[in-house]
Design an enzyme around this catalytic site. Structure first.
Site, PDB file in Angstrom:
ATOM      1  N   ASP A 109       0.896  -1.215   0.110  1.00 58.61           N
ATOM      2  CA  ASP A 109       0.175  -0.015   0.003  1.00 58.61           C
ATOM      3  C   ASP A 109       0.975   1.281   0.080  1.00 58.61           C
ATOM      4  OD1 ASP A 109       1.060   0.151   2.505  1.00 58.61           O
ATOM      5  OD2 ASP A 109      -0.849  -0.209   3.589  1.00 58.61           O
ATOM      6  N   ASP A 288      -7.332  -7.737   0.417  1.00 61.06           N
ATOM      7  CA  ASP A 288      -6.651  -7.873   1.793  1.00 61.06           C
ATOM      8  C   ASP A 288      -7.148  -7.576   2.832  1.00 61.06           C
ATOM      9  OD1 ASP A 288      -6.288  -4.834   1.673  1.00 61.06           O
ATOM     10  OD2 ASP A 288      -5.242  -5.488   3.360  1.00 61.06           O
ATOM     11  N   CYS A 326     -10.752 -28.768   6.178  1.00 62.38           N
ATOM     12  CA  CYS A 326      -9.687 -27.955   5.899  1.00 62.38           C
ATOM     13  C   CYS A 326      -8.464 -29.020   5.838  1.00 62.38           C
ATOM     14  CB  CYS A 326      -9.531 -27.194   6.948  1.00 62.38           C
ATOM     15  SG  CYS A 326      -8.018 -26.256   6.760  1.00 62.38           S
ATOM     16  N   CYS A 328      -5.236 -28.005   6.039  1.00 62.38           N
ATOM     17  CA  CYS A 328      -4.112 -27.505   6.732  1.00 62.38           C
ATOM     18  C   CYS A 328      -3.467 -28.583   7.841  1.00 62.38           C
ATOM     19  CB  CYS A 328      -4.503 -26.129   7.231  1.00 62.38           C
ATOM     20  SG  CYS A 328      -4.982 -26.141   8.981  1.00 62.38           S
ATOM     21  N   CYS A 331      -5.563 -28.698  11.102  1.00 59.16           N
ATOM     22  CA  CYS A 331      -6.463 -29.714  10.834  1.00 59.16           C
ATOM     23  C   CYS A 331      -6.221 -30.928  10.654  1.00 59.16           C
ATOM     24  CB  CYS A 331      -7.514 -29.070   9.981  1.00 59.16           C
ATOM     25  SG  CYS A 331      -8.379 -27.492  10.448  1.00 59.16           S
ATOM     26  N   HIS A 357      -4.196 -21.917   9.910  1.00 59.66           N
ATOM     27  CA  HIS A 357      -5.448 -22.639   9.342  1.00 59.66           C
ATOM     28  C   HIS A 357      -6.304 -21.488   8.727  1.00 59.66           C
ATOM     29  CE1 HIS A 357      -9.436 -24.298   9.457  1.00 59.66           C
ATOM     30  NE2 HIS A 357      -9.886 -22.976   9.924  1.00 59.66           N
TER      31      HIS A 357
END
Ligand SMILES: [Zn+2]
Length: 398
Positions: A109, A288, A326, A328, A331, A357
């Site tokens: 930004d 974002d 999930c 990940c 998980c 996660h």
């Protein structure tokens, strides 16, 4: 990849129509869109979500973990990096990619919003904005030209022009004044950016911020005038600053309806998983938000059934993962009971695993949304998501 992207901008900053940096693969102005953004560090399939790496770090995650979570592009903050460690130091070390060990695309930004939101005693004049560093109190002066120099020093793939952000509600005269100044600053930013080089010599895309407050007609006018400037894409600023959600999307649609379809749009700083789907429906390509990372550190996990707070005693003996859907690492290997214990015990691993996660959850949502767009089944996808996803009153997040 770099050689391909190098054609996106020739010497002197002239844009080449022969090698467009953005291809619209499905959709149009105000519609759910699938696109392909070409940057100096690789392709980004849109819609895409950028995790926030404020100080050159997505807090708690290594670059490999950021990538494993499904991240294509991340965001970092000009304001924070200019103050510490300083853009000149990062340039001497070869740019932000090498400095932080991330070889994918980065967007920064311009710093304008953070200066105005973090500081009470900001002195804003036509030349630029003066503020005191929150680190040591020394006076800094950020001009449109300096904002682009810092981002060129960082060597990021997408730089954003300096804007004059204001918080809503604001008087129409104040909105007009800030919007006109933003247009003047955008012109100055783009003109100066064309004279700059990155530490690696790789080309940089430049996005211009569209302001215009809470009036759709003013927003559309500002969008059309910004689109006349030689920028590579657009950032929609000043939304989700106090207005109702329905108004947010009406304003986003007004902006996107006035922008050309063949350049990407980035909605700055929001939001929840349902917000991302609403944003996609309004024609947004890039997002974002700090929610998945900041809330993780406060014990909140986003799941396909809605947010849950791991501090809740209901999870004390729950052997299930955060989200059955999930894939990940958290998980796949850890229970809610264990994660709750880690959080209660103040263990760093709780923050790391919840962050991993949450970023994975956001990236999976965006990938599935993109696949639904490709199949022409975005609306049924959103209906199915909303049927499962329940916003429940969570414990207050400190
Ligand atoms: Zn997970």
């Amino acid at each position: 990849m770099a050689a391909e992207a190098a054609g996106a901008r020739g010497p002197g900053g002239a844009r080449s129509e022969a090698a467009p940096h953005f291809t619209l693969e499905r959709g149009s102005e105000v519609a759910p869109r699938a696109g392909l953004l070409r940057t100096s560090h690789g392709l980004v399939r849109t819609p895409a979500f950028m995790p926030v790496g404020t100080a050159g770090s997505v807090k708690g995650l290594s670059p490999a973990e950021i990538r494993t979570a499904g991240t294509q592009i991340l965001l970092s903050n000009t304001y924070h990096l200019m103050l510490r460690p300083g853009a000149d130091l990062i340039r001497r070390l070869g740019g932000l990619h090498r400095f932080m060990g991330w070889d994918g695309p980065i967007l920064t930004d311009s710093g304008g919003y953070q200066i105005l939101s973090l500081h009470e005693n900001v002195r804003l004049r036509e030349e630029g904005v003066e503020f005191r560093s929150h680190l040591d109190g020394h006076v800094e002066f950020l001009t449109p030209e300096r904002a682009m120099e810092i981002q060129a020093d960082l060597g990021v793939d997408v730089a954003v022009t300096l804007d004059h952000a204001i918080l809503l509600p604001a008087a129409p005269e104040a909105v007009r004044d800030a919007g006109e100044r933003t247009l003047r600053w955008t012109e100055r930013s783009l003109r100066h950016a064309a004279t700059l080089t990155t530490p690696t010599g790789l080309p940089q895309l430049r996005f211009a911020i569209v302001q215009g407050g809470g009036d759709p007609a003013t927003r559309a006018e500002m969008a059309a005038r910004t689109a006349a400037l030689p920028c590579d894409g657009f950032a929609i600023g000043g939304l989700s600053v106090g207005e109702a959600k329905a108004d947010t999307w009406a304003l986003a649609r007004a902006v996107n309806g006035a922008l050309p379809a063949n350049r990407p749009r980035y909605l700055m700083g929001m939001g929840t998983p349902p917000d991302l789907l609403d944003g996609i429906a309004a024609g947004v390509d890039l997002f974002d938000c700090v929610l998945p990372t900041r809330n993780a550190r406060n014990g909140m996990a986003f799941t396909s059934e809605g947010p849950l707070n791991i501090r809740n005693s209901a999870h004390a003996e729950d052997s299930r993962p955060l989200d059955e859907r999930c894939r990940c690492e958290a998980c796949a290997t850890l229970s809610r009971a264990y994660l709750r214990h880690l959080h209660q015990a103040g263990e760093i691993l709780a923050h790391r695993m919840l962050t991993l996660h949450n970023v994975t959850f956001y990236q999976t949502l965006m990938r599935e949304a993109r696949l639904a767009l490709e199949r022409g089944e975005f609306d049924p996808f959103v209906d199915e998501f909303r049927r499962r996803y329940r916003e429940r009153p969570a414990a207050p997040i400190p």
